[in-house]
Every structure is written in structure tokens, then in C-alpha cells.
Write a protein that holds these residues in place. Structure first.
Motif, PDB file in Angstrom:
ATOM      1  N   CYS A 160       0.756  -1.255  -0.044  1.00 19.52           N
ATOM      2  CA  CYS A 160       0.075  -0.008  -0.048  1.00 19.52           C
ATOM      3  C   CYS A 160       0.936   1.125   0.022  1.00 19.52           C
ATOM      4  O   CYS A 160       1.739   1.385   1.077  1.00 19.52           O
ATOM      5  CB  CYS A 160      -0.944  -0.050   1.204  1.00 19.52           C
ATOM      6  SG  CYS A 160      -1.647   1.624   1.388  1.00 19.52           S
ATOM      7  N   CYS A 163       0.287   3.109   3.451  1.00 20.75           N
ATOM      8  CA  CYS A 163       0.464   2.552   4.803  1.00 20.75           C
ATOM      9  C   CYS A 163       1.445   1.317   4.846  1.00 20.75           C
ATOM     10  O   CYS A 163       2.009   0.957   5.733  1.00 20.75           O
ATOM     11  CB  CYS A 163      -0.703   2.125   5.404  1.00 20.75           C
ATOM     12  SG  CYS A 163      -1.471   0.702   4.827  1.00 20.75           S
ATOM     13  N   CYS A 178      -5.838  -2.620  -0.160  1.00 24.44           N
ATOM     14  CA  CYS A 178      -4.888  -2.719   0.930  1.00 24.44           C
ATOM     15  C   CYS A 178      -5.617  -3.208   1.981  1.00 24.44           C
ATOM     16  O   CYS A 178      -6.719  -3.030   2.501  1.00 24.44           O
ATOM     17  CB  CYS A 178      -4.393  -1.188   1.319  1.00 24.44           C
ATOM     18  SG  CYS A 178      -3.905  -0.987   2.968  1.00 24.44           S
ATOM     19  N   CYS A 183      -4.825   2.021   7.996  1.00 19.71           N
ATOM     20  CA  CYS A 183      -4.366   2.537   6.691  1.00 19.71           C
ATOM     21  C   CYS A 183      -4.752   4.126   6.707  1.00 19.71           C
ATOM     22  O   CYS A 183      -6.066   4.246   6.710  1.00 19.71           O
ATOM     23  CB  CYS A 183      -4.977   1.851   5.599  1.00 19.71           C
ATOM     24  SG  CYS A 183      -4.377   2.504   3.972  1.00 19.71           S
ATOM     25  N   GLN A 186      -7.449   5.012   4.036  1.00 14.31           N
ATOM     26  CA  GLN A 186      -8.723   4.527   4.359  1.00 14.31           C
ATOM     27  C   GLN A 186      -9.459   5.164   5.424  1.00 14.31           C
ATOM     28  O   GLN A 186     -10.814   5.420   5.394  1.00 14.31           O
ATOM     29  CB  GLN A 186      -8.745   3.109   4.633  1.00 14.31           C
ATOM     30  CG  GLN A 186      -8.380   2.098   3.517  1.00 14.31           C
ATOM     31  CD  GLN A 186      -8.220   0.522   4.159  1.00 14.31           C
ATOM     32  OE1 GLN A 186      -8.979   0.089   4.606  1.00 14.31           O
ATOM     33  NE2 GLN A 186      -7.203  -0.021   3.595  1.00 14.31           N
TER      34      GLN A 186
HETATM   35 ZN   LIG Z   1      -3.057   1.007   3.266  1.00 15.70          ZN
END
Ligand SMILES: [Zn+2]
Length: 418
Positions: A160, A163, A178, A183, A186
């Protein structure tokens, strides 16, 4: 011919007036609830029509004058993987800003890696971009003859980009996702969605403020929004008393939004606005929805296994339940919508087609749903009414074939008033 005048029909005199009309319609085009690609100009004098005559199949006294396409050519300056609310990672093209039918466009979605590879779009490419309706601009194609040497396709990210978590490709889907539970991308997208207009509608609480709240560590999830103070906002750059007050008021006002909005705002996968409405009216409260069994969920018309499972998964997660409880503790109390079981249109299915002039499609759908009915996209034997505006096409034909009741917009409104 005695045909009904269409909503945009206009009689004009002289070529200058024709030009003005063409421009006027071209400008209103963006705000129409349907797509048009030009205007038809007809000479209405029968004498002139006779003089002008006909070509092989078409009369010379009627011509279609098309609008310029909503496309433009520009350069892809970069392609950046973007992480969405559900963790799906999308390649987004950053474009050299270009005007497409009156709107500046600087970003366009490439949808997913499969699509990007199929269209073979690379950083540095000269591309054709297109806008259609309200949809985010898309890259139509690359002009490969103009491709720079050494331009390469963007590889699928190994992790990702925000993250560093593991990425998976869900079997049966083209999307990559991801898996990071914390994250930041998100979380950001989840909060932006929660505050957005169709969800909790926190006026003024845009992406920029939400990003600052996250950067300052003032919010980690949506519940934290309800614990913000004036002092928190005053830590922002360029923040005044009045603005802070407005933001706090917007948050306060969102505490009593309808239950359906609250459910939609939670961002449960596969639960869009429409499904949220169904769930709100079937269960009447978050407490009931939280306890709903798969069987109960599946008993709702239009709720399938995918939605049922997604709802169950969401509420089984203790972290999600905790966020909801903290919101309730802060005074969030979704308003319960009246069940319209006794509505005028209970159990009836409507299809709207053609150019509507009295209301938009969204309004029509709401009116039907508020009365307990259902608005569908296609005509079938189960359709009770077809409401046809001007230039209704195949759906109207099908309704007639099947013997479905056809209404004008006015007749529909009359029915609504009862
Ligand atoms: Zn992520």
C-alpha cells in the motif's frame, strides 16, 4: 404533424437566432438530467422545404448540428496509486489541466490496473480525456504515436503506497486492495464519506479540514468528530472564531440526521444510499440492525447475500461497535423515519423514462419511495407504471407491448396528490 411540442422546441427567425439557440442549449447541456449531443434545425416553411428538396434519404430542410464532443487532448504528467475508503487502490492520472466542455480537468481515473494495461496508458502519454454526465473524467485512450521513448506502464504496487500494508487481489474482482486496518488513506476516506452531503451532511467540513484534523491527531475515527472543541479548530491555519463556530454547528446539526443517512455514512461495504434506506425502514434502529441475523437481512426485498454478509461482518467487528457507541454517547441520535407502509404506492413499481421536465429522476425516485413504492430501471411484467417524458424510447415501447400503464409527468403528480 400535430405532434406535441417538445420541451426545447423553439421557433426562431434567421441564422443569427439559430446560432444563439445552439449556443444557449449548448450551455444548459451540462445541467440536463440526460445526454444530448446536438440540436436539429428545421425549416418550417412548406414552400422553402419544397425548394430545398431531399437528399437520398434525408430532407435538406432539417439538419442535425452536433455539439463539440466532451473530450479534450492533454498530457499525463503522472500516474499515482490512490487508496479509497474500502482500501481499493486505483491508478489516477494527474493531467496537464485542460478544459473539457467548460470544466477544468486535472485528474482522471484509470479505474484499475487491468483497464490501464488494456488501454496501455503510461506516464508522459498524450491522451484523450472525456467527461460524461457527473462521472469523474476518464482517460479514453493514449495517442501512442506521440509516446515518449522509455515511457513505461506503472507496475502494480508491491505494498500500500500510504501504509505499506500487504496488498491483495480479491478473487473474482479486478480491484487490488490494501489490507491495513489502520491505513491512514482508508481512515481519511471513511471520514470524508461520513461527513459528505449524502451522508451526515456536515456543511463546510471538506477534505481539507478533515486532512488537517488527521494530521494534528485530533481525530482517528468518525466518532472523534463529535468530541471536537472550538480550541481544536483554532489550531488550524487560517481559522477564525466564526468559521470554527460554523464547523461546530455543522457537526452538531448532523447528530439527528435520518437513520438511513447514518447507516449509509458508516460506509459498510455494498451498502449504498438505496440499501441504507431499505435497512433503515426494515429495522428502525441501529440496535435492531446490529442484532439482525443473516436470515432477517435476506428477508428484505433487494437485499442479497453479499449485502447481508457485509452488514453482519461490519457489526460483528468490536471496533465498529465501539465507534458507534462513542457517537451515541456524544449525543448522536439518528431520527427514525416513518414507515410508509400505508403509502400511496406501497408495493408498486415505477419506471421513469424520457426527458423529464417537472422533476429530476432523483426526485421522482424519492417521491415514489416516500410513498412506499419502488423505482426500477427497466420495464418488465412486474412494472406497474411507466412515467414517460418527451422522447421516451424503447422503455415506452416495451411498456405498451406488455400492457403496462403509461402516465405523463402530470398524471403522475396528480396520482401523488391523490
Ligand atoms: Zn494502506
Amino acid at each position: 404533424m400535430g405532434a406535441a411540442r417538445k420541451p426545447f422546441d423553439q421557433k426562431v427567425a434567421g441564422i443569427d437566432a439559430v446560432l444563439a439557440y445552439y449556443r444557449e442549449i449548448g450551455e444548459t447541456r451540462e445541467s440536463l438530467p440526460y445526454e444530448i449531443d446536438g440540436v436539429v434545425i428545421k425549416v418550417d416553411s412548406f414552400d422553402l422545404q419544397r425548394d430545398l428538396g431531399e437528399k437520398t434519404r434525408s430532407p435538406r430542410w432539417a439538419i442535425a448540428w452536433k455539439f463539440p464532443p466532451r473530450q479534450a487532448v492533454t498530457v499525463v504528467e503522472d500516474i499515482v496509486p490512490q487508496v479509497g475508503r474500502t482500501g481499493v487502490i486505483t491508478p489516477v492520472a494527474h493531467l496537464k489541466p485542460v478544459e473539457v466542455s467548460g470544466v477544468m480537468v486535472s485528474r482522471a481515473t484509470l479505474h484499475n490496473w487491468e483497464e490501464m494495461e488494456k488501454k496501455d496508458i503510461r506516464k508522459g502519454d498524450t491522451v484523450v480525456v472525456e467527461r460524461a454526465g457527473d462521472v469523474i473524467p476518464a482517460v479514453v485512450k493514449a495517442m501512442t504515436e506521440k509516446r515518449l521513448e522509455g515511457a513505461e506502464l506503472l507496475a502494480v504496487p508491491a505494498a500500500c503506497p500510504e501504509c505499506g500494508s500487504e496488498i491483495v487481489k480479491i478473487p473474482g474482482e479486478v480491484a487490488i486492495r490494501c489490507l491495513g486496518l489502520t491505513c491512514p488513506a482508508q481512515i481519511r476516506e471513511t471520514i470524508i464519506h461520513f461527513a459528505s452531503r449524502h451522508a451526515m451532511d456536515m456543511e463546510g467540513m471538506g477534505d481539507k479540514y478533515i486532512e488537517q484534523l488527521l494530521r494534528l491527531g485530533l481525530v482517528k475515527n468518525v466518532a472523534d468528530l463529535y468530541y471536537l472543541t472550538r480550541d481544536d479548530f483554532m489550531r488550524f491555519e487560517r481559522m477564525g472564531d466564526k468559521l470554527a463556530e460554523n464547523l461546530l454547528n455543522a457537526i452538531e446539526a448532523s447528530k439527528h440526521r435520518e437513520l438511513s443517512r447514518f447507516i449509509y455514512a458508516l460506509g459498510i461495504r455494498h451498502v449504498g444510499e438505496h440499501t441504507a434506506k431499505l435497512l433503515a425502514s426494515a429495522f428502525g434502529s441501529i440496535e435492531h440492525l446490529e442484532k439482525a441475523t443473516e436470515e432477517e437481512l435476506l428477508s428484505i426485498r433487494e437485499v442479497g447475500p453479499q449485502v447481508a454478509q457485509s452488514v453482519r461482518t461490519f457489526f460483528r467487528n468490536p471496533a465498529n461497535r465501539e465507534v458507534i457507541e462513542r457517537m451515541f454517547a456524544a449525543g448522536v441520535k439518528p431520527a427514525v423515519e416513518e414507515k410508509r407502509l400505508g403509502g400511496r404506492f406501497t408495493g408498486k413499481t415505477f419506471v421513469f423514462t424520457g426527458a423529464l421536465t417537472r422533476f429530476t429522476r432523483d426526485d421522482a425516485k424519492n417521491m415514489v419511495e416516500n410513498e412506499g413504492g419502488h423505482a426500477a430501471g427497466s420495464v418488465s411484467k412486474k412494472t406497474d407504471y411507466v412515467v414517460a417524458g418527451a422522447e421516451a424510447g424503447s422503455k415506452l415501447d416495451k411498456a405498451r407491448q406488455l400492457g403496462v400503464n403509461v402516465l405523463t409527468e402530470d398524471e403522475f403528480l396528480k396520482m401523488l396528490e391523490g
